[in-house]
Scaffold this motif. Structure first.
Motif, PDB file in Angstrom:
ATOM      1  N   LEU A 198      28.890  35.505  32.146  1.00  0.00           N
ATOM      2  CA  LEU A 198      29.190  36.871  31.740  1.00  0.00           C
ATOM      3  C   LEU A 198      29.549  37.746  32.936  1.00  0.00           C
ATOM      4  O   LEU A 198      30.481  38.569  32.863  1.00  0.00           O
ATOM      5  CB  LEU A 198      27.992  37.475  30.999  1.00  0.00           C
ATOM      6  N   LEU A 199      28.824  37.575  34.033  1.00  0.00           N
ATOM      7  CA  LEU A 199      29.110  38.368  35.226  1.00  0.00           C
ATOM      8  C   LEU A 199      30.496  38.052  35.787  1.00  0.00           C
ATOM      9  O   LEU A 199      31.250  38.958  36.150  1.00  0.00           O
ATOM     10  CB  LEU A 199      28.049  38.126  36.296  1.00  0.00           C
ATOM     11  N   TRP A 200      30.831  36.765  35.861  1.00  0.00           N
ATOM     12  CA  TRP A 200      32.155  36.417  36.377  1.00  0.00           C
ATOM     13  C   TRP A 200      33.255  36.907  35.444  1.00  0.00           C
ATOM     14  O   TRP A 200      34.308  37.372  35.899  1.00  0.00           O
ATOM     15  CB  TRP A 200      32.270  34.916  36.615  1.00  0.00           C
ATOM     16  N   SER A 201      33.042  36.836  34.155  1.00  0.00           N
ATOM     17  CA  SER A 201      34.026  37.356  33.201  1.00  0.00           C
ATOM     18  C   SER A 201      34.225  38.852  33.407  1.00  0.00           C
ATOM     19  O   SER A 201      35.364  39.358  33.407  1.00  0.00           O
ATOM     20  CB  SER A 201      33.571  37.082  31.769  1.00  0.00           C
ATOM     21  N   PHE A 202      33.116  39.564  33.595  1.00  0.00           N
ATOM     22  CA  PHE A 202      33.187  41.010  33.839  1.00  0.00           C
ATOM     23  C   PHE A 202      33.942  41.307  35.134  1.00  0.00           C
ATOM     24  O   PHE A 202      34.779  42.225  35.177  1.00  0.00           O
ATOM     25  CB  PHE A 202      31.776  41.589  33.901  1.00  0.00           C
ATOM     26  N   ILE A 203      33.664  40.546  36.183  1.00  0.00           N
ATOM     27  CA  ILE A 203      34.323  40.773  37.476  1.00  0.00           C
ATOM     28  C   ILE A 203      35.824  40.549  37.371  1.00  0.00           C
ATOM     29  O   ILE A 203      36.635  41.344  37.873  1.00  0.00           O
ATOM     30  CB  ILE A 203      33.707  39.864  38.559  1.00  0.00           C
ATOM     31  N   LEU A 235      39.376  35.686  43.603  1.00  0.00           N
ATOM     32  CA  LEU A 235      38.162  35.662  42.784  1.00  0.00           C
ATOM     33  C   LEU A 235      37.841  34.240  42.341  1.00  0.00           C
ATOM     34  O   LEU A 235      36.666  33.859  42.265  1.00  0.00           O
ATOM     35  CB  LEU A 235      38.329  36.568  41.567  1.00  0.00           C
ATOM     36  N   ALA A 236      38.870  33.459  42.039  1.00  0.00           N
ATOM     37  CA  ALA A 236      38.644  32.069  41.644  1.00  0.00           C
ATOM     38  C   ALA A 236      38.019  31.282  42.790  1.00  0.00           C
ATOM     39  O   ALA A 236      37.137  30.437  42.571  1.00  0.00           O
ATOM     40  CB  ALA A 236      39.960  31.423  41.213  1.00  0.00           C
ATOM     41  N   ALA A 237      38.447  31.564  44.015  1.00  0.00           N
ATOM     42  CA  ALA A 237      37.843  30.905  45.175  1.00  0.00           C
ATOM     43  C   ALA A 237      36.374  31.282  45.306  1.00  0.00           C
ATOM     44  O   ALA A 237      35.512  30.439  45.594  1.00  0.00           O
ATOM     45  CB  ALA A 237      38.607  31.287  46.447  1.00  0.00           C
ATOM     46  N   MET A 238      36.055  32.552  45.083  1.00  0.00           N
ATOM     47  CA  MET A 238      34.658  32.989  45.116  1.00  0.00           C
ATOM     48  C   MET A 238      33.851  32.317  44.018  1.00  0.00           C
ATOM     49  O   MET A 238      32.690  31.936  44.225  1.00  0.00           O
ATOM     50  CB  MET A 238      34.582  34.511  44.956  1.00  0.00           C
ATOM     51  N   PHE A 239      34.472  32.170  42.843  1.00  0.00           N
ATOM     52  CA  PHE A 239      33.794  31.506  41.740  1.00  0.00           C
ATOM     53  C   PHE A 239      33.412  30.079  42.119  1.00  0.00           C
ATOM     54  O   PHE A 239      32.280  29.631  41.872  1.00  0.00           O
ATOM     55  CB  PHE A 239      34.695  31.507  40.510  1.00  0.00           C
ATOM     56  N   PHE A 240      34.343  29.335  42.711  1.00  0.00           N
ATOM     57  CA  PHE A 240      34.042  27.967  43.105  1.00  0.00           C
ATOM     58  C   PHE A 240      32.950  27.925  44.185  1.00  0.00           C
ATOM     59  O   PHE A 240      32.155  26.992  44.219  1.00  0.00           O
ATOM     60  CB  PHE A 240      35.309  27.260  43.596  1.00  0.00           C
ATOM     61  N   CYS A 241      32.931  28.930  45.048  1.00  0.00           N
ATOM     62  CA  CYS A 241      31.840  29.004  46.031  1.00  0.00           C
ATOM     63  C   CYS A 241      30.492  29.149  45.323  1.00  0.00           C
ATOM     64  O   CYS A 241      29.502  28.522  45.712  1.00  0.00           O
ATOM     65  CB  CYS A 241      32.053  30.194  46.971  1.00  0.00           C
ATOM     66  N   SER A 242      30.454  29.943  44.279  1.00  0.00           N
ATOM     67  CA  SER A 242      29.184  30.196  43.594  1.00  0.00           C
ATOM     68  C   SER A 242      28.693  28.969  42.835  1.00  0.00           C
ATOM     69  O   SER A 242      27.487  28.849  42.565  1.00  0.00           O
ATOM     70  CB  SER A 242      29.321  31.389  42.648  1.00  0.00           C
TER      71      SER A 242
END
Length: 258
Positions: A198-203, A235-242
């Motif tokens: 949900l947080l990533w979707s919001f971001i 943002l996708a790169a940050m997502f993969f980091c997470s």
């Protein structure tokens, strides 16, 4: 190695950790992510089997991005070859990584195949082969139903493979067992993953909205088209980091993996 159940708020922590780690080495991690995207794109250009081959590479490539995140987290600089980590850890782990790739590709093709029953294959063709998408096709109920069905079916597929490459690479878990452990971990920590998603979707949505509003207020219609894609890729790169932190916190091991 054993399962670690975390509270729901840990999902927000994974998001923060991924963003923070990205900004420690933004150029290096962005470059690795673009290499990852280029690898997938070039692979998909191969006639007939290209898309299937790109899907097979996805588990190993995503593991490479997780390994790069771990390097940055440890204060090291991630070199380009780290993307190939999944194929540099011995014969058995390389074989298991290939098995994961094959199973993931078959699973994804299965999801697309089921969507074809709804719209005759328009959504699957667009996703797997590419091409232009006209507004009339996008607005048809059949196409939209196929899209939502694919998203719904992809969620369990994603849970099955979420931790599997990392379990194979860092813990030496056989391919089939890694799929089972990954599923159990995602189900056990579903609250944290719900917050995470949900947080990533919001971001992502908020970023798109801000860029659109800036474009509207400034009267520069080209700003949105120029800024949106780079912002989404970053943002996708940050997502993969997470995703690395979601794996690290979902399992406890006495062995320090390298």
């Amino acid at each position: 190695m054993k399962l670690h159940v975390v509270p729901a708020r840990t999902g927000a922590l994974w998001v923060r950790q991924g963003i923070r780690t990205f900004w420690k080495q933004p150029i290096a991690l962005s470059g690795l992510f673009f290499m990852f995207m280029a690898l997938m794109s070039v692979s998909s250009l191969v006639p007939v089997i290209g898309s299937f081959f790109a899907l097979m590479l996805l588990p190993a490539a995503s593991l490479g991005l997780m390994a790069a995140t771990r390097e940055v987290d440890l204060g090291k600089f991630p070199m380009p070859m780290i993307l190939a980590s999944g194929f540099r850890a011995g014969r058995e782990r390389k074989r298991d990584m290939l098995v994961l790739g094959l199973l993931y590709a078959l699973g994804f093709i299965g999801v697309m195949g089921l969507s074809m029953l709804v719209d005759g294959g328009d959504f699957a063709k667009l996703y797997l082969v590419g091409g232009a998408l006209d507004k009339e096709t996008l607005m048809t109920p059949e196409f939209q139903n196929a899209m939502w069905l694919s998203m719904l079916l992809y969620l369990p597929l994603s849970a099955v493979f979420w931790h599997a490459p990392a379990l194979v690479h860092w813990h030496g878990v056989p391919a089939i067992k890694s799929l089972f452990f990954s599923t159990v971990a995602c189900l056990s920590n579903w609250r944290a993953f719900l917050v995470f998603g949900l947080l990533w979707s919001f971001i992502f949505l908020l970023t798109a909205l801000v860029i659109t509003l800036i474009s509207s207020f400034t009267g520069d219609s080209e700003f949105a088209s120029l800024a949106l894609l780079p912002a989404m890729l970053m943002l996708a790169a940050m997502f993969f980091c997470s995703t690395y932190y979601s794996f690290r916190d979902s399992f406890v091991s006495d062995v320090i993996y390298a």
